[in-house]
Design a protein around this motif. Structure first.
Motif, PDB file in Angstrom:
ATOM      1  N   GLY A  77       0.776  -1.228   0.000  1.00  0.00           N
ATOM      2  CA  GLY A  77       0.000   0.000   0.000  1.00  0.00           C
ATOM      3  C   GLY A  77       0.802   1.270   0.000  1.00  0.00           C
ATOM      4  N   HIS A  78       2.119   1.160   0.251  1.00  0.00           N
ATOM      5  CA  HIS A  78       2.889   2.383   0.441  1.00  0.00           C
ATOM      6  C   HIS A  78       4.239   2.413  -0.268  1.00  0.00           C
ATOM      7  CE1 HIS A  78       0.002   3.889   3.406  1.00  0.00           C
ATOM      8  NE2 HIS A  78      -0.061   2.640   3.849  1.00  0.00           N
ATOM      9  N   ASP A  79       4.971   1.319  -0.321  1.00  0.00           N
ATOM     10  CA  ASP A  79       6.209   1.322  -1.102  1.00  0.00           C
ATOM     11  C   ASP A  79       5.848   1.403  -2.581  1.00  0.00           C
ATOM     12  OD1 ASP A  79       8.402   1.227   0.669  1.00  0.00           O
ATOM     13  OD2 ASP A  79       8.099  -0.907   1.042  1.00  0.00           O
ATOM     14  N   PRO A  80       6.589   2.189  -3.379  1.00  0.00           N
ATOM     15  CA  PRO A  80       6.266   2.284  -4.807  1.00  0.00           C
ATOM     16  C   PRO A  80       6.451   0.937  -5.501  1.00  0.00           C
ATOM     17  CG  PRO A  80       8.349   3.377  -4.305  1.00  0.00           C
ATOM     18  CD  PRO A  80       7.724   3.037  -2.991  1.00  0.00           C
ATOM     19  N   ALA A  81       5.442   0.535  -6.255  1.00  0.00           N
ATOM     20  CA  ALA A  81       5.478  -0.771  -6.917  1.00  0.00           C
ATOM     21  C   ALA A  81       6.687  -0.912  -7.831  1.00  0.00           C
ATOM     22  CB  ALA A  81       4.191  -0.991  -7.701  1.00  0.00           C
ATOM     23  N   ALA A  82       7.087   0.190  -8.467  1.00  0.00           N
ATOM     24  CA  ALA A  82       8.220   0.138  -9.389  1.00  0.00           C
ATOM     25  C   ALA A  82       9.517  -0.208  -8.686  1.00  0.00           C
ATOM     26  CB  ALA A  82       8.365   1.480 -10.112  1.00  0.00           C
ATOM     27  N   ALA A  83       9.576   0.019  -7.374  1.00  0.00           N
ATOM     28  CA  ALA A  83      10.778  -0.296  -6.613  1.00  0.00           C
ATOM     29  C   ALA A  83      10.702  -1.660  -5.949  1.00  0.00           C
ATOM     30  CB  ALA A  83      11.010   0.768  -5.547  1.00  0.00           C
ATOM     31  N   VAL A  84       9.539  -2.292  -6.023  1.00  0.00           N
ATOM     32  CA  VAL A  84       9.341  -3.565  -5.323  1.00  0.00           C
ATOM     33  C   VAL A  84       9.267  -4.745  -6.273  1.00  0.00           C
ATOM     34  CG1 VAL A  84       7.786  -4.877  -3.818  1.00  0.00           C
ATOM     35  CG2 VAL A  84       8.165  -2.430  -3.399  1.00  0.00           C
ATOM     36  N   PHE A  85       8.398  -4.650  -7.273  1.00  0.00           N
ATOM     37  CA  PHE A  85       8.072  -5.822  -8.089  1.00  0.00           C
ATOM     38  C   PHE A  85       8.906  -5.888  -9.365  1.00  0.00           C
ATOM     39  CE2 PHE A  85       4.207  -4.922  -5.614  1.00  0.00           C
ATOM     40  CZ  PHE A  85       4.121  -6.125  -4.925  1.00  0.00           C
ATOM     41  N   GLY A  86       9.363  -7.100  -9.674  1.00  0.00           N
ATOM     42  CA  GLY A  86      10.205  -7.319 -10.843  1.00  0.00           C
ATOM     43  C   GLY A  86       9.588  -8.256 -11.852  1.00  0.00           C
ATOM     44  N   GLY A  87       8.281  -8.136 -12.056  1.00  0.00           N
ATOM     45  CA  GLY A  87       7.615  -9.003 -13.019  1.00  0.00           C
ATOM     46  C   GLY A  87       7.120 -10.282 -12.381  1.00  0.00           C
ATOM     47  N   PRO A  88       6.529 -11.177 -13.172  1.00  0.00           N
ATOM     48  CA  PRO A  88       5.920 -12.394 -12.629  1.00  0.00           C
ATOM     49  C   PRO A  88       6.842 -13.210 -11.731  1.00  0.00           C
ATOM     50  CG  PRO A  88       5.313 -12.117 -14.921  1.00  0.00           C
ATOM     51  CD  PRO A  88       6.331 -11.057 -14.635  1.00  0.00           C
ATOM     52  N   ASP A  89       8.113 -13.363 -12.147  1.00  0.00           N
ATOM     53  CA  ASP A  89       9.047 -14.144 -11.337  1.00  0.00           C
ATOM     54  C   ASP A  89      10.064 -13.279 -10.601  1.00  0.00           C
ATOM     55  OD1 ASP A  89      10.649 -13.291 -13.402  1.00  0.00           O
ATOM     56  OD2 ASP A  89      11.265 -15.294 -14.055  1.00  0.00           O
TER      57      ASP A  89
END
Length: 288
Positions: A204-216
């Protein structure tokens, strides 16, 4: 009402809301309101009426799972006190291990090494290197505008060059190609498939662009490794943080990209946390 009773009641509220570190957070927020340290709370005067209202508001926000660091505006990282808030990833203690490795690798190298922090975010890695290895030429690369604002704020007055750009773009830091001694990186690496299991503070708070790296979680790694390979001088080293499910995948990607001396490192809980390697040539001293 005494500070201790106020904190006890706030702790109960946070615990009921599911905050794992309820007591610690209640104390840290009280210290923030009283402009003191957590260790000196027993010596603090009772909160004024205005401070009570401020504290109650902060506890309510923390109970709704707003990150503690967003409420205080600060995040501790090694010897740093960083400004953080919406739009930038809050640095985690696990990343301190990557920095510790990088600083150890720099010892015994030239007095003025060139170090690059890719996906710099708040600047935690870059600023740690700059303050703990004086003389290093440190560059911090970040693409996202909101994170860049926090990075520039934290880097002000420090010997860190902030660079706005995509870490996979060959034009970014092209003048440093084949001349960098050390690259450190904490990229977005959490698999999208793991999102449901993450705490609200992250999703809810960390920017998704800095957290998630795609499906895997590995989307960024191939182009990132190509750029790192181009930046490093012969014998230069790289350390990249990754998900604990990437203990096999990231070392394999680094070997496939031509890196040597690939080594997986674990965190204090024994989970795969980051991988280091060397570009061929140069130093032949057994590290990393």
């Amino acid at each position: 009402m005494s500070v201790s009773v106020t904190i006890a009641r706030a702790t109960a509220v946070l615990a009921e809301a599911g905050v794992a570190s309820a007591r610690v957070d209640a104390e840290l927020l009280a210290a923030h309101v009283l402009a003191t340290t957590r260790g000196r709370l027993l010596l603090a005067p009772d909160l004024t009426e205005e401070q009570h209202r401020e504290y109650a508001s902060l506890i309510a926000a923390r109970g709704s799972r707003v990150p503690l660091q967003h409420l205080t505006g600060r995040a501790a990282f090694r010897h740093l006190d960083l400004a953080v808030g919406p739009g930038v990833f809050v640095p985690r203690p696990e990343t301190e291990l990557l920095v510790e490795w990088g600083l150890a690798w720099l010892r015994g190298r030239p007095d003025a090494p060139t170090v690059v922090d890719l996906c710099a975010g708040s600047g935690a890695i870059a600023l740690s290197v700059a303050t703990e290895h004086p003389g290093a030429r440190v560059y911090a690369v970040e693409r996202e505008p909101e994170a860049l604002a926090w990075l520039r704020r934290n880097a002000a007055g420090h010997p860190v060059t902030v660079v706005a750009g995509d870490v996979t773009d060959p034009a970014v830091l092209a003048d440093l190609d084949a001349g960098v001694d050390l690259v450190l990186c904490n990229p977005p690496y959490v698999p999208l498939t793991a999102a449901a299991g993450l705490p609200v503070e992250v999703t809810g708070h960390d920017p998704a662009a800095a957290v998630f790296g795609g499906p895997d979680g590995l989307d960024l790694f191939p182009p990132l490794l190509r750029r790192v390979s181009a930046l490093l001088a012969p014998g230069g080293a790289v350390g990249i943080e990754h998900d604990d499910t990437h203990g096999d995948a990231v070392p394999a990607l680094m070997r496939a990209a031509g890196f040597e001396r690939v080594r997986l490192h674990h965190d204090l809980a024994g989970r795969p946390r980051f991988t280091t390697a060397r570009r061929a040539g140069g130093w032949q001293d057994g590290a990393p």
